[in-house]
Design an enzyme around this catalytic site. Structure first.
Site, PDB file in Angstrom:
ATOM      1  N   ARG A   1     -29.961  74.765 -16.002  1.00  0.00           N
ATOM      2  CA  ARG A   1     -30.195  73.365 -16.365  1.00  0.00           C
ATOM      3  C   ARG A   1     -28.890  72.577 -16.439  1.00  0.00           C
ATOM      4  NH1 ARG A   1     -35.675  73.390 -19.192  1.00  0.00           N
ATOM      5  NH2 ARG A   1     -35.340  71.261 -19.807  1.00  0.00           N
TER       6      ARG A   1
ATOM      7  N   VAL B   1     -44.623  68.795 -17.581  1.00  0.00           N
ATOM      8  CA  VAL B   1     -45.785  69.341 -18.276  1.00  0.00           C
ATOM      9  C   VAL B   1     -46.982  68.392 -18.254  1.00  0.00           C
ATOM     10  CG1 VAL B   1     -45.080  68.636 -20.627  1.00  0.00           C
ATOM     11  CG2 VAL B   1     -46.478  70.660 -20.286  1.00  0.00           C
TER      12      VAL B   1
ATOM     13  N   TYR C   1     -27.900  69.292 -14.515  1.00  0.00           N
ATOM     14  CA  TYR C   1     -28.479  68.053 -15.037  1.00  0.00           C
ATOM     15  C   TYR C   1     -27.846  67.696 -16.382  1.00  0.00           C
ATOM     16  CZ  TYR C   1     -32.257  64.802 -16.433  1.00  0.00           C
ATOM     17  OH  TYR C   1     -33.005  63.705 -16.837  1.00  0.00           O
TER      18      TYR C   1
HETATM   19  P1  NAD Z   1     -37.777  60.097 -10.680  1.00  0.00           P
HETATM   20  O1  NAD Z   1     -37.394  61.341  -9.978  1.00  0.00           O
HETATM   21  O2  NAD Z   1     -39.160  59.573 -10.504  1.00  0.00           O
HETATM   22  O3  NAD Z   1     -36.770  58.915 -10.315  1.00  0.00           O
HETATM   23  C1  NAD Z   1     -35.435  59.099  -9.926  1.00  0.00           C
HETATM   24  C2  NAD Z   1     -35.181  58.242  -8.699  1.00  0.00           C
HETATM   25  O4  NAD Z   1     -33.810  58.375  -8.299  1.00  0.00           O
HETATM   26  C3  NAD Z   1     -36.033  58.657  -7.501  1.00  0.00           C
HETATM   27  O5  NAD Z   1     -36.652  57.516  -6.951  1.00  0.00           O
HETATM   28  C4  NAD Z   1     -35.019  59.281  -6.537  1.00  0.00           C
HETATM   29  O6  NAD Z   1     -35.397  59.175  -5.188  1.00  0.00           O
HETATM   30  C5  NAD Z   1     -33.751  58.518  -6.886  1.00  0.00           C
HETATM   31  N1  NAD Z   1     -32.514  59.227  -6.563  1.00  0.00           N
HETATM   32  C6  NAD Z   1     -32.189  60.519  -6.850  1.00  0.00           C
HETATM   33  N2  NAD Z   1     -30.944  60.787  -6.423  1.00  0.00           N
HETATM   34  C7  NAD Z   1     -30.475  59.630  -5.861  1.00  0.00           C
HETATM   35  C8  NAD Z   1     -29.250  59.275  -5.246  1.00  0.00           C
HETATM   36  N3  NAD Z   1     -28.238  60.154  -5.111  1.00  0.00           N
HETATM   37  N4  NAD Z   1     -29.103  58.004  -4.781  1.00  0.00           N
HETATM   38  C9  NAD Z   1     -30.110  57.108  -4.901  1.00  0.00           C
HETATM   39  N5  NAD Z   1     -31.296  57.387  -5.479  1.00  0.00           N
HETATM   40  C10 NAD Z   1     -31.468  58.647  -5.956  1.00  0.00           C
HETATM   41  O7  NAD Z   1     -37.468  60.309 -12.238  1.00  0.00           O
HETATM   42  P2  NAD Z   1     -37.719  59.359 -13.494  1.00  0.00           P
HETATM   43  O8  NAD Z   1     -38.544  60.117 -14.442  1.00  0.00           O
HETATM   44  O9  NAD Z   1     -38.142  58.013 -13.076  1.00  0.00           O
HETATM   45  O10 NAD Z   1     -36.247  59.293 -14.106  1.00  0.00           O
HETATM   46  C11 NAD Z   1     -35.408  58.147 -13.961  1.00  0.00           C
HETATM   47  C12 NAD Z   1     -34.127  58.354 -14.765  1.00  0.00           C
HETATM   48  O11 NAD Z   1     -34.451  58.520 -16.142  1.00  0.00           O
HETATM   49  C13 NAD Z   1     -33.337  59.590 -14.346  1.00  0.00           C
HETATM   50  O12 NAD Z   1     -31.955  59.269 -14.376  1.00  0.00           O
HETATM   51  C14 NAD Z   1     -33.656  60.595 -15.419  1.00  0.00           C
HETATM   52  O13 NAD Z   1     -32.621  61.511 -15.607  1.00  0.00           O
HETATM   53  C15 NAD Z   1     -33.875  59.709 -16.627  1.00  0.00           C
HETATM   54  N6  NAD Z   1     -34.757  60.359 -17.616  1.00  0.00           N
HETATM   55  C16 NAD Z   1     -36.115  60.436 -17.418  1.00  0.00           C
HETATM   56  C17 NAD Z   1     -36.910  61.071 -18.364  1.00  0.00           C
HETATM   57  C18 NAD Z   1     -38.406  61.155 -18.216  1.00  0.00           C
HETATM   58  O14 NAD Z   1     -39.063  61.730 -19.081  1.00  0.00           O
HETATM   59  N7  NAD Z   1     -39.016  60.596 -17.200  1.00  0.00           N
HETATM   60  C19 NAD Z   1     -36.327  61.648 -19.507  1.00  0.00           C
HETATM   61  C20 NAD Z   1     -34.941  61.582 -19.652  1.00  0.00           C
HETATM   62  C21 NAD Z   1     -34.163  60.919 -18.710  1.00  0.00           C
HETATM   63  N1  UDP Z   2     -44.355  73.552 -19.563  1.00  0.00           N
HETATM   64  C1  UDP Z   2     -45.476  74.360 -19.592  1.00  0.00           C
HETATM   65  N2  UDP Z   2     -46.277  74.397 -18.491  1.00  0.00           N
HETATM   66  C2  UDP Z   2     -46.035  73.666 -17.376  1.00  0.00           C
HETATM   67  C3  UDP Z   2     -44.890  72.828 -17.346  1.00  0.00           C
HETATM   68  C4  UDP Z   2     -44.060  72.805 -18.459  1.00  0.00           C
HETATM   69  O1  UDP Z   2     -45.753  75.040 -20.593  1.00  0.00           O
HETATM   70  O2  UDP Z   2     -46.829  73.753 -16.419  1.00  0.00           O
HETATM   71  C5  UDP Z   2     -43.491  73.481 -20.757  1.00  0.00           C
HETATM   72  C6  UDP Z   2     -42.008  73.722 -20.486  1.00  0.00           C
HETATM   73  O3  UDP Z   2     -41.712  75.107 -20.569  1.00  0.00           O
HETATM   74  C7  UDP Z   2     -41.361  72.937 -21.615  1.00  0.00           C
HETATM   75  C8  UDP Z   2     -42.309  71.768 -21.847  1.00  0.00           C
HETATM   76  O4  UDP Z   2     -43.548  72.154 -21.255  1.00  0.00           O
HETATM   77  O5  UDP Z   2     -41.316  73.712 -22.795  1.00  0.00           O
HETATM   78  C9  UDP Z   2     -41.833  70.466 -21.221  1.00  0.00           C
HETATM   79  O6  UDP Z   2     -41.486  70.723 -19.877  1.00  0.00           O
HETATM   80  P1  UDP Z   2     -41.023  69.583 -18.860  1.00  0.00           P
HETATM   81  O7  UDP Z   2     -40.581  70.272 -17.615  1.00  0.00           O
HETATM   82  O8  UDP Z   2     -42.085  68.550 -18.746  1.00  0.00           O
HETATM   83  O9  UDP Z   2     -39.810  68.850 -19.569  1.00  0.00           O
HETATM   84  P2  UDP Z   2     -38.457  69.366 -20.290  1.00  0.00           P
HETATM   85  O10 UDP Z   2     -38.462  70.863 -20.414  1.00  0.00           O
HETATM   86  O11 UDP Z   2     -37.375  68.861 -19.412  1.00  0.00           O
HETATM   87  O12 UDP Z   2     -38.526  68.697 -21.604  1.00  0.00           O
END
Ligand code: NAD
Ligand code: UDP
Ligand code: UDP
Length: 323
Positions: A146, A191, A149
């Site tokens: 991980r 999830v 990231y």
């Molecule tokens: P997502 O994968 O749907 O969106 C990410 C977007 O970035 C995609 O459209 C992808 O094509 C684009 N992308 C990836 N690499 C790129 C690059 N090098 N240049 C240009 N575009 C690029 O994910 P999301 O859930 O919408 O997440 C958006 C942001 O929010 C991310 O930075 C993510 O780390 C952050 N975030 C999301 C969550 C969540 O729960 N959804 C939680 C924590 C942080």
């Molecule tokens: N998880 C699960 N089954 C699935 C996908 C995810 O039990 O099919 C669990 C995973 O192990 C984690 C939690 O759900 O404990 C959230 O996972 P997700 O990948 O959505 O987000 P993150 O781990 O980045 O918070």
């Protein structure tokens, strides 16, 4: 004539799950939106309904390469966000977080734009402190699967604060906790999307580990409201600030809720817990409440309803009205 309140706003990752919702909200507020994406995990389908909008422009570009644009605000969301996607090409994930941040900060510095960073609760790693306040420095394995990231996002935060200190840039760093809603990618392994798709298809629901690990789930509309409030906050407030819903559920509870709401008969099956999977996660949002007057209002069940409806339409193969 240009409206004085209208901003030219760059949204990187604008064709993704969160980015597409953000573009929509910014257009509704009357701004010009430049949506930049390389379509690694995002899709044109997410922004199809915006393509004809007179204040919307799409740029296909990878933020690890420089780009020269004239904008007044930047939301930097580009980065694969689900473990399956960010571990697919981990070197590119780190490059996107780090080189991407440098390029976007360089751009912000040149045009003196205010810049927002989509950071993550993953900066806390597998937390030893619960719930997690912003003052907690985290427990991240720097060499695990991980790390591309988590460490990428941590380094991006460092860059944001160094550009702020060194160049006086106005930065806004949000630490986003698990968020869900329509336009989540159906195959990104997260999830909420996994469980809903499995339930709707009548396939087994895959509980990783014993399902007693916890997460807190925020509905996308609440989160975007937090983004807008943070961006509009006084320049002196840079964050980092947690944005998430403090309602905490075990993964088993989530599975049971999805089964109940879909009326599915899918069985629960156990699978191995992924490496370094955090055991518990819940945001302490006292800072967001105090500084942004932000409080998520959408309960899990109320957010799951439209999300399930979205996946039902998607799986039937007909375009969803929201797309
Ligand atoms: P997502 O994968 O749907 O969106 C990410 C977007 O970035 C995609 O459209 C992808 O094509 C684009 N992308 C990836 N690499 C790129 C690059 N090098 N240049 C240009 N575009 C690029 O994910 P999301 O859930 O919408 O997440 C958006 C942001 O929010 C991310 O930075 C993510 O780390 C952050 N975030 C999301 C969550 C969540 O729960 N959804 C939680 C924590 C942080
Ligand atoms: N998880 C699960 N089954 C699935 C996908 C995810 O039990 O099919 C669990 C995973 O192990 C984690 C939690 O759900 O404990 C959230 O996972 P997700 O990948 O959505 O987000 P993150 O781990 O980045 O918070
Ligand atoms: N950059 C960019 N667009 C701009 C300005 C800069 O992509 O409008 C990139 C540029 O390629 C540089 C990075 O941002 O590598 C960092 O810029 P900065 O001015 O901070 O540093 P320097 O140019 O001195 O390396």
């Amino acid at each position: 004539m240009r409206n004085a309140l209208r901003q030219q706003i760059l949204v990187t990752g604008g064709a993704g799950f969160l980015g597409s919702h953000l573009c929509e909200r910014l257009l509704a507020q009357g701004h010009e939106v430049l949506c930049l994406d390389n379509f690694f995990t995002g899709s044109r389908d997410n922004i199809l309904h915006l393509l004809d909008h007179p204040r919307f422009e799409l740029i296909r570009h990878d933020i690890t390469f420089p780009i020269y644009l004239e904008v007044s605000q930047i939301y930097n969301l580009a980065c694969p966000a689900s473990p399956i996607h960010y571990q697919f090409d981990p070197v590119q994930t780190t490059k996107t977080s780090v080189h991407g941040a440098i390029n976007m900060l360089g751009l912000a510095k040149r045009v003196r734009a205010r810049i927002f960073q989509a950071s993550t609760s993953e900066v806390y790693g597998d937390p030893t402190c619960h719930p997690q306040p912003e003052s907690y420095w985290g427990n991240v394995n720097p060499i695990g699967p991980r790390a591309c990231y988590d460490e990428g996002k941590r380094c991006a935060e460092t860059l944001f604060f160094d550009y702020h200190r060194q160049h006086g840039l106005e930065v806004k760093v949000a630490r986003i906790f698990n968020t869900y809603g329509p336009r989540m990618h159906p195959n990104d392994g997260r999830v909420v999307s996994n469980f809903i798709v499995q339930a709707l298809r009548g396939e087994p629901i895959t509980l990783y580990g014993d399902g007693r690990q916890t997460r807190s789930f925020c509905y996308v509309d609440d989160l975007i409201d937090g983004f807008l409030r943070l961006m509009a906050s006084p320049a002196a407030f840079c964050g980092p600030v947690n944005l998430g819903n403090p309602g905490e559920f075990t993964i088993r509870e989530l599975a049971e809720k999805v089964l109940e709401m879909t009326g599915s008969k899918s069985p629960l099956v156990h699978r191995d817990l992924p490496h370094d999977d955090p055991r518990q996660r819940r945001p302490d949002i006292a800072l967001a409440r105090e500084q942004l007057h932000w409080n998520p209002t959408i309960a899990l069940e109320d957010g799951l309803r439209p999300t399930i409806a979205y996946f039902e339409t998607l799986l039937r193969g007909t375009p969803h009205p929201e797309r």
